[in-house]
Design a protein around this motif. Structure first.
Motif, short mmCIF file in Angstrom:
data_model
loop_
_atom_site.label_atom_id
_atom_site.label_comp_id
_atom_site.label_asym_id
_atom_site.label_seq_id
_atom_site.Cartn_x
_atom_site.Cartn_y
_atom_site.Cartn_z
N VAL A 74 36.91 33.98 53.69
CA VAL A 74 36.50 34.94 52.66
C VAL A 74 36.53 34.24 51.31
CG1 VAL A 74 37.00 37.13 51.51
CG2 VAL A 74 37.43 36.88 53.97
N GLN A 75 35.42 34.34 50.61
CA GLN A 75 35.35 33.77 49.26
C GLN A 75 35.05 34.89 48.28
OE1 GLN A 75 32.07 31.04 48.44
NE2 GLN A 75 33.37 29.91 47.04
N ILE A 76 35.73 34.84 47.14
CA ILE A 76 35.48 35.84 46.10
C ILE A 76 35.11 35.13 44.81
CG2 ILE A 76 37.07 37.51 47.12
CD1 ILE A 76 38.93 36.88 44.72
N GLU A 77 34.50 35.91 43.92
CA GLU A 77 34.14 35.41 42.60
C GLU A 77 34.57 36.43 41.57
OE1 GLU A 77 30.12 33.49 41.56
OE2 GLU A 77 29.95 35.56 40.83
N VAL A 78 35.17 35.95 40.49
CA VAL A 78 35.49 36.80 39.35
C VAL A 78 34.69 36.28 38.17
CG1 VAL A 78 37.78 37.49 40.18
CG2 VAL A 78 37.55 35.44 38.77
N ALA A 79 34.28 37.20 37.30
CA ALA A 79 33.46 36.83 36.16
C ALA A 79 34.08 37.36 34.87
CB ALA A 79 32.05 37.37 36.32
N GLY A 80 33.94 36.58 33.81
CA GLY A 80 34.46 36.99 32.53
C GLY A 80 35.94 36.71 32.42
N LEU A 120 44.24 41.37 36.56
CA LEU A 120 43.51 42.63 36.70
C LEU A 120 42.10 42.50 36.14
CD1 LEU A 120 46.30 45.17 35.68
CD2 LEU A 120 45.52 44.60 37.98
N TRP A 121 41.12 42.94 36.92
CA TRP A 121 39.71 42.82 36.57
C TRP A 121 39.01 44.16 36.72
CZ3 TRP A 121 38.10 37.75 35.45
CH2 TRP A 121 39.02 36.75 35.77
N LYS A 122 37.96 44.37 35.96
CA LYS A 122 37.09 45.52 36.18
C LYS A 122 36.35 45.28 37.49
CE LYS A 122 36.59 46.75 31.38
NZ LYS A 122 35.72 46.91 30.22
N PRO A 123 36.14 46.31 38.28
CA PRO A 123 35.48 46.14 39.58
C PRO A 123 34.12 45.44 39.50
CG PRO A 123 36.50 48.28 39.49
CD PRO A 123 36.63 47.69 38.10
N ALA A 124 33.37 45.67 38.45
CA ALA A 124 32.05 45.03 38.32
C ALA A 124 32.16 43.52 38.18
CB ALA A 124 31.31 45.61 37.11
N PRO A 138 41.80 52.09 42.63
CA PRO A 138 40.78 53.04 42.16
C PRO A 138 41.24 54.01 41.06
CG PRO A 138 40.71 52.85 44.54
CD PRO A 138 41.94 52.12 44.09
N PRO A 139 42.46 54.56 41.13
CA PRO A 139 42.85 55.52 40.09
C PRO A 139 42.88 54.94 38.67
CG PRO A 139 44.31 55.73 41.97
CD PRO A 139 43.48 54.49 42.18
N ILE A 140 43.09 53.64 38.57
CA ILE A 140 43.12 53.04 37.23
C ILE A 140 41.88 52.19 36.95
CG2 ILE A 140 45.64 53.13 37.06
CD1 ILE A 140 45.71 50.10 37.68
N GLY A 141 40.98 52.11 37.92
CA GLY A 141 39.72 51.41 37.71
C GLY A 141 39.86 49.91 37.53
N LEU A 142 40.82 49.31 38.22
CA LEU A 142 41.03 47.87 38.12
C LEU A 142 41.31 47.28 39.50
CD1 LEU A 142 43.34 47.82 34.97
CD2 LEU A 142 40.95 47.06 35.07
N ILE A 143 40.99 46.00 39.64
CA ILE A 143 41.27 45.26 40.88
C ILE A 143 42.21 44.12 40.55
CG2 ILE A 143 40.30 43.78 42.69
CD1 ILE A 143 37.72 45.40 42.50
N ASP A 144 43.29 44.03 41.30
CA ASP A 144 44.23 42.92 41.16
C ASP A 144 43.79 41.81 42.10
OD1 ASP A 144 46.34 41.10 41.25
OD2 ASP A 144 47.80 42.52 42.05
N VAL A 145 43.28 40.73 41.53
CA VAL A 145 43.00 39.53 42.33
C VAL A 145 44.24 38.65 42.12
CG1 VAL A 145 41.50 37.56 42.70
CG2 VAL A 145 40.51 39.74 41.96
N TYR A 146 44.95 38.42 43.20
CA TYR A 146 46.21 37.69 43.09
C TYR A 146 45.98 36.34 42.43
CZ TYR A 146 46.98 41.21 46.64
OH TYR A 146 47.00 42.39 47.32
#
Length: 142
Positions: free
Chosen positions: A14-20, A46-50, A87-95
């Motif tokens: 699994v590969q992920i990408e974060v932006a910004g 913590l990142w915005k889901p987009a 989801p309740p706080i609108g953020l994703i924790d990418v370790y």
């Protein structure tokens, strides 16, 4: 130009990408994060889901929801942890360990009232979460 960083699970399936830039970085000391990460503390970004996307191996992303606050995601091939959607706080924790090319610059400790590893680093230590995220916002002594 927007900075992009990639990371993978333990086996690379699994590969992920974060932006910004992340919205925040820090350490979580809650018992759930400690148990999930098999460590005394979890380093979070913590990142915005987009700004987070799975770019490879989406079919190998498994989910575990202990509560509605956290959709923990992992690789079903190797068990490597990838991220937690909140989801309740609108953020994703990418370790932080999942995206090693992002310069980790922690700004806060959350759930410090549950710590098993006191850290004297001069950063704010919150009893639970910031008030704007539904916590008390109470700062506790280092």
């Amino acid at each position: 130009m927007i900075d992009k960083h990639t990371g993978t699970c333990f086996c690379g399936a699994v590969q992920i990408e974060v932006a910004g830039a992340p919205e925040a970085m820090g350490y979580c000391h809650c018992s759930s994060c400690r148990s999930w990460s098999a460590g005394p503390v979890n380093a979070f970004t913590l990142w915005k889901p987009a700004n987070v996307k799975v770019t490879k191996g989406g079919e190998f992303v498994g989910h575990f929801k202990k509560t509605d606050l956290s959709d923990r995601q992992f690789c079903t091939k190797c068990g490597g942890h990838i991220m937690t959607d909140h989801p309740p706080i609108g953020l994703i924790d990418v370790y932080a360990a999942t995206i090693p090319n992002v310069a980790f610059a922690p700004g806060v400790h959350v759930n410090y009232s549950e710590t098993v590893l006191p850290m004297k680093d001069g950063l704010p230590k919150l009893k639970d979460f910031p008030a704007e995220l539904g916590g008390s916002g109470e700062v506790v002594p280092e």
